[in-house]
Motif scaffolding. Structure first.
Motif, PDB file in Angstrom:
ATOM      1  N   UNK A 110       0.838  -1.196   0.000  1.00 40.88           N
ATOM      2  CA  UNK A 110       0.000   0.000   0.000  1.00 40.88           C
ATOM      3  C   UNK A 110       0.875   1.248   0.000  1.00 40.88           C
ATOM      4  N   UNK A 111       0.278   2.409   0.235  1.00 39.05           N
ATOM      5  CA  UNK A 111       1.003   3.676   0.136  1.00 39.05           C
ATOM      6  C   UNK A 111       1.974   3.857   1.308  1.00 39.05           C
ATOM      7  N   UNK A 391      -1.069  16.513   8.616  1.00 39.74           N
ATOM      8  CA  UNK A 391       0.009  16.395   7.626  1.00 39.74           C
ATOM      9  C   UNK A 391      -0.349  15.347   6.575  1.00 39.74           C
ATOM     10  N   UNK A 392      -0.866  14.215   7.025  1.00 42.88           N
ATOM     11  CA  UNK A 392      -1.257  13.148   6.086  1.00 42.88           C
ATOM     12  C   UNK A 392      -2.426  13.604   5.221  1.00 42.88           C
ATOM     13  N   UNK A 402       2.003  13.409  -2.330  1.00 46.73           N
ATOM     14  CA  UNK A 402       2.555  12.063  -2.476  1.00 46.73           C
ATOM     15  C   UNK A 402       1.562  10.946  -2.162  1.00 46.73           C
ATOM     16  N   UNK A 403       0.422  11.253  -1.546  1.00 45.32           N
ATOM     17  CA  UNK A 403      -0.557  10.230  -1.188  1.00 45.32           C
ATOM     18  C   UNK A 403      -1.833  10.417  -1.995  1.00 45.32           C
ATOM     19  N   UNK A 423      -6.576   0.183   0.734  1.00 46.34           N
ATOM     20  CA  UNK A 423      -6.536  -0.273   2.127  1.00 46.34           C
ATOM     21  C   UNK A 423      -5.300   0.269   2.844  1.00 46.34           C
ATOM     22  N   UNK A 424      -4.848   1.429   2.457  1.00 44.34           N
ATOM     23  CA  UNK A 424      -3.653   2.013   3.069  1.00 44.34           C
ATOM     24  C   UNK A 424      -3.919   2.328   4.538  1.00 44.34           C
TER      25      UNK A 424
END
Length: 517
Positions: A110-111, A391-392, A402-403, A423-424
């Motif tokens: 996943x990521x 942040x995420x 990036x995500x 499903x990260x």
């Protein structure tokens, strides 16, 4: 017997009843006076509590909180015990560092959330303002003096990279709460002085400004631009960390120690003055006036260990000091109150076990102290969870972030919520070292025994060993011992073994050897 014969007995009976009633009335009157006196005392005490409540309410106004914070800041520098109490608390909380990890997605495919988190933590400007060792100490001391830390977050719109700064708690004058939930902040009001430099004149000009900042958790679908005629800066959400909460704001840990710090300082000053006076008044001369004057002049010019010759009419004797000395330990209860305000043993605060203590006592933390320090660590854990969650989110929402993911609207709160694609996993693992110092050999032996009996995964064994050895950047070291799929690279396996294993799994042996190097 006639009627007149009954009258004496009737009068006697009435007299007895009247006497009995009179006694009962006197008793009731006495009890009524006692009750009135008790009520008067009650109301007097109640008025005292009302004065305390009014004084507390006055102290909690913006002006009162500012005065309290200013005084705590001064005492944190000028008073040795207040300074030491704040420093010890900061050492117990952040002295051994903190480990923060997020899923890297290697094992699950996943990521990589951990890279986003580590870039935020390792950014030089973020380390200087919030995530570095010096910032940790300063922010923990700020909780001790001000009781509030306001972290404001700025995000680059394209990439979603977030930088964190802090606001001066004295500039935050009001907090607008959710009208239906007093525990849910919506906006923070900041009144401050803005300074600018003219491009042509190069002169500094100042002006008073008021700005509203949204709370980090307040993400409505409709955003207002102005509140009470003042702008709302939606690009800079604020996370509020507070301790010793009264109403909307926190109060510093040092606030409770201030009166006792003053009392202890005054006690030591008086004790020092007394010792100085006793050391100066050492001799008493009695005799004739002329002889006494001559003796005093000779004593004043005589050095230590000299001999004084007196005539028969003059007597020289030392001043008795047996009942005039005061032990400095008599002020220890005052120091105990200062230590209690900081949640520390008095032996730790004074760095001295005292007359009845021992060195082991001074260096040992009791369970209440450990729990209080761990409780403060949990406060910072929640702060980091909230900030890193933002942040995420920003790494997902930015066009070049990036995500990957999207947003959903909560049907109950009508607030936006960011979710990762697929499903990260975005679960954060925040680890604090133990406050008690366990010998390294004991910890290593326990990890080795657990690995031998339970067959722990190699990466987990290495992670536990690195933490036991006090290594800070555990995640960076683990990255060097894992391949692109998150598998552990055994340093004892040769390149040939790696190639054979890859061939048996149906993979490219050359690529496996390159990943192992």
């Amino acid at each position: 017997m006639g009627m007149f014969d009954w009258l004496p007995s009737l009068r006697e009976s009435n007299n007895q009843e009247m006497s009995h009633l009179k006694a009962e009335l006197e008793t009731a009157h006495f009890r009524l006076e006692e009750a009135a006196h008790s009520m008067e005392q009650f109301y007097r005490e109640d008025r005292g509590w009302e004065q305390i409540a009014q004084s507390t309410a006055q102290d909690m106004t913006p002006e009162g909180r500012q005065r309290a914070a200013e005084l705590c800041r001064v005492m944190a520098i000028a008073n040795p015990l207040v300074k030491r109490g704040l420093t010890i608390r900061a050492g117990y909380v952040f002295g051994s560092g903190v480990g923060i990890l997020a899923p890297d997605g290697k094992e699950t495919g996943t990521q990589d959330v951990n890279t986003v988190v580590q870039e935020f933590l390792d950014d030089p400007s973020n380390r200087r303002a919030f995530t570095g060792a010096q910032a940790h100490e300063e922010l923990e001391k700020q909780l001790g003096t001000d009781g509030n830390v306001y972290a404001v977050l700025f995000t680059t719109p394209k990439t979603g990279f977030t930088r964190v700064r802090t606001l001066d708690p004295m500039e935050i004058t009001d907090i607008f709460m959710n009208p239906e939930d007093k525990t849910d902040p919506w906006f923070y009001r900041r009144d401050y002085v803005e300074s600018t430099i003219g491009e042509r004149t190069a002169k500094v000009t100042t002006r008073q400004k008021t700005t509203w900042y949204p709370a980090l958790t307040h993400k409505p679908t409709r955003r207002m631009a102005v509140i009470d005629g003042n702008p709302v800066d939606w690009s800079a959400p604020v996370h509020h960390t507070k301790v010793n909460t009264i109403g909307k704001f926190g109060i510093g840990d040092a606030y409770a120690a201030l009166p006792w710090a003053r009392a202890y300082r005054e006690f030591l000053e008086d004790w020092a003055k007394l010792m100085k006076s006793l050391s100066r008044i050492a001799w008493q001369i009695s005799g004739k006036k002329s002889s006494a004057q001559q003796a005093r002049s000779s004593l004043n010019s005589m050095g230590a260990g000299g001999v004084a010759a007196m005539d028969p009419g003059t007597q020289l004797e030392s001043v008795p000091k047996s009942g005039a000395t005061i032990d400095a330990e008599s002020g220890r209860p005052l120091a105990t109150m200062i230590a209690a305000a900081f949640g520390l043993p008095v032996t730790t605060l004074l760095a001295d076990p005292g007359q009845t203590g021992a060195r082991a006592v001074a260096e040992t933390l009791d369970q209440p102290t450990r729990l209080e320090m761990n409780g403060r660590r949990e406060v910072w854990t929640e702060t980091y969870r909230a900030i890193l969650g933002h942040v995420i989110d920003q790494a997902v929402l930015a066009p070049q972030g990036p995500l990957k993911g999207g947003t959903v609207v909560d049907q109950f709160t009508q607030q936006e919520e960011v979710i990762l694609q697929g499903e990260s996993d975005r679960t954060l693992t925040i680890t604090w070292p133990d406050i008690d110092e366990t010998p390294v050999d004991t910890m290593v032996k326990a990890i080795v025994d657990a690995d031998a009996t339970q067959k722990l995964p190699p990466l987990e064994t290495m992670r536990l060993l690195l933490r036991a050895l006090g290594v800070r950047d555990v995640d960076e070291i683990l990255d060097t011992w894992t391949d692109d799929e998150g598998n552990f690279i055994d340093p004892n396996i040769s390149a040939g073994d790696v190639a054979v294993d890859a061939f048996n799994r149906g993979e490219d042996p050359a690529a496996a050897v390159n990943n192992n190097q």
